[in-house]
Design a protein around this motif. Structure first.
Motif, mmCIF file in Angstrom:
data_model
loop_
_atom_site.group_PDB
_atom_site.id
_atom_site.type_symbol
_atom_site.label_atom_id
_atom_site.label_comp_id
_atom_site.label_asym_id
_atom_site.label_seq_id
_atom_site.Cartn_x
_atom_site.Cartn_y
_atom_site.Cartn_z
ATOM 1 N N LEU A 3 -114.498 -9.288 -15.514
ATOM 2 C CA LEU A 3 -113.303 -8.418 -15.793
ATOM 3 C C LEU A 3 -112.490 -8.657 -16.983
ATOM 4 N N ARG A 9 -121.878 -5.477 -11.550
ATOM 5 C CA ARG A 9 -120.279 -5.180 -11.292
ATOM 6 C C ARG A 9 -120.564 -3.870 -10.335
ATOM 7 N N PRO A 31 -108.950 -0.069 -9.162
ATOM 8 C CA PRO A 31 -108.662 -1.621 -9.561
ATOM 9 C C PRO A 31 -108.061 -2.584 -8.681
ATOM 10 N N LEU A 73 -111.798 -14.861 -13.686
ATOM 11 C CA LEU A 73 -112.170 -13.158 -14.022
ATOM 12 C C LEU A 73 -113.131 -12.986 -15.045
ATOM 13 N N ASP A 109 -113.471 -3.733 -19.447
ATOM 14 C CA ASP A 109 -113.985 -2.361 -19.005
ATOM 15 C C ASP A 109 -112.852 -1.604 -19.490
ATOM 16 N N LEU A 160 -104.431 -9.637 -15.793
ATOM 17 C CA LEU A 160 -104.941 -8.477 -16.368
ATOM 18 C C LEU A 160 -103.967 -7.411 -17.098
ATOM 19 N N LEU A 197 -110.342 -0.021 -16.534
ATOM 20 C CA LEU A 197 -109.388 -1.243 -16.410
ATOM 21 C C LEU A 197 -108.385 -1.503 -17.403
#
Length: 463
Positions: free
Chosen positions: A281, A30, A227, A276, A304, A245, A307
């Motif tokens: 993510l 990432r 983000p 995702l 994460d 998210l 995030l």
């Protein structure tokens, strides 16, 4: 930026670079995890060509690549008409002098010309393998690297001599950067996660509250829009992905809950969730006792910590942050932060268990993870099928010491965890931020472990 840790990855690259014969390595992961810093550290004292691809016209990418090669060998820049000529020129020069050749952000070359992997294949097969040089392809688009470089349909499939899937720092690794005491370090890690760039943006001579307000809640701070920037570099239309998210970060973890919170129908939602996951993510979890592919009890979580923090506190409050960031911190983030940190604490406790297993400090378990069924949940369950042994653990990030009520609760929950035989061996553990009430260790049996923050820090200390 200071180079931290990555000793194993650096050693693997150095072993390959110093060994006779050619090497072809693939480094991916990432964005912001430190791939470029790792490669620069590796190349620092070695003859090398480092080419950073960019999102620009193909002919300009090729011209810059050839210019880098010519500069490395002290040549006049030759006229090159295509990628096949460019790689042939590189191969001809490597015949006489070996180099480490790094092509960073390789997916940008593929984006401009999807035949580039075929040209690299010809270069590896016909020229590189006859040298002592090393080629490293690096990229942040995990999906592109896995399909166009590592995938079995890629022209490059089977040609690599090694690969590094670079991950964010674990909490143990991040402790080299976070200079707070153990309690404050856990709180800080719940905000930055293990991404090196985010970790190093914090000033650990300041309080966590100051760091959050200055490095995240300020509209001029790098992390304020981070983000959104990351999603826009990966996705053409990130709006729906951002809503997913945010929903997951706010506690909507099942597909039905996510669909209800976002208004996205289950059919399209499954495709968004797959994307995702591919971008790393979000993660899909199933109870540790269940089959990962077959279980219908899946839950999703933001993969994460930063995030998760951003979508929980920043994205829903953007308008207020623009006007009064300190009020958002004092009124929204500060009182709710212990709930956010509690999830991170569970992950760190699980990391501590794995470290203790690796060192032989506790009995081994082949699987360690969460367990849930209906409304019941156990923070950590470890399974040792060969020994018919199970570990059940709870993690409490609370202001009060843990007492007998949690012991009884965990004993009751253990009866609901259907795994192993009727005579299985049961081990129990409690992890507590605030310690334990006096005398609790005398009231539990030898099959119980009471773990304080100091004990956890010892689990995670470098061996």
């Amino acid at each position: 930026m200071t180079f931290y840790d990555r000793d194993d990855e650096l050693a693997a690259l150095e072993t390959a670079g110093d060994s006779p014969g050619h090497d072809f390595y693939v480094v991916y992961g990432r964005r912001r995890v430190g791939k470029t810093e790792l490669l620069k550290e590796f190349c620092a004292d070695r003859p090398h060509i480092y080419f950073l691809a960019a999102q620009e016209a193909e002919h300009r990418q090729r011209e810059k690549f050839v210019e880098q090669i010519a500069d490395s060998f002290g040549d006049r820049v030759p006229r090159i008409d295509g990628w096949d000529d460019a790689f042939e020129y590189l191969g001809d020069r490597l015949d006489s002098e070996h180099r480490i050749v790094v092509i960073d952000e390789f997916p940008y070359l593929v984006e401009a010309n999807d035949s580039v992997p075929s040209y690299v294949q010809a270069f590896v097969d016909e020229q590189l393998r006859n040298t002592d040089s090393m080629l490293v392809l690096c990229g942040s688009s995990v999906s592109t690297m896995e399909s166009e470089v590592l995938g079995h349909e890629s022209p490059l499939y089977g040609r690599r001599t090694g690969q590094i899937d670079l991950q964010p720092f674990s909490f143990r690794q991040a402790r080299d950067v976070i200079s707070y005491d153990i309690k404050e370090a856990i709180r800080s890690y719940s905000v930055t996660g293990g991404t090196p760039m985010y970790l190093t943006l914090f000033d650990y001579d300041q309080s966590l509250a100051e760091n959050i307000q200055r490095r995240i809640l300020s509209p001029t701070a790098v992390l304020y829009n981070e983000p959104e920037f990351l999603l826009r570099t990966e996705l053409r239309n990130p709006a729906r992905y951002m809503s997913i998210l945010e929903a997951v970060a706010l506690g909507h973890t099942t597909p039905n809950e996510i669909s209800g919170a976002t208004g996205i129908d289950p059919g399209p939602l499954s495709k968004y969730l797959q994307t995702l996951r591919r971008l790393r993510l979000i993660d899909r979890e199933v109870p540790v006792t269940a089959s990962g592919k077959k279980s219908k009890r899946s839950q999703y979580r933001v993969a994460d910590e930063f995030l998760r923090f951003w979508f929980r506190y920043v994205e829903p409050n953007r308008s207020s942050i623009e006007e009064a960031p300190s009020i958002v911190f004092d009124g929204t983030i500060k009182p709710d932060l212990p709930s956010h940190v509690a999830t991170t604490f569970e992950d760190i406790c699980q990391e501590g268990i794995w470290e203790a297993i690796r060192r032989g400090d506790i009995d081994p378990y082949s699987e360690v993870g969460r367990w849930w069924y209906g409304e019941e949940e156990v923070d950590i369950v470890g399974l040792a099928p060969d020994d018919d042994r199970i570990l059940l653990a709870e993690c409490k990030w609370t202001a009060e010491p843990v007492g007998c009520s949690l012991v009884e609760s965990l004993r009751t929950k253990a009866e609901s965890v259907r795994w192993g035989s009727g005579t299985r061996e049961e081990q129990f553990a409690l992890f507590s931020k605030s310690g334990f009430v006096d005398g609790l260790d005398d009231e539990v049996g030898d099959n119980w472990s009471l773990v304080t923050l100091e004990d956890l820090e010892a689990f995670l200390a470098a061996p």
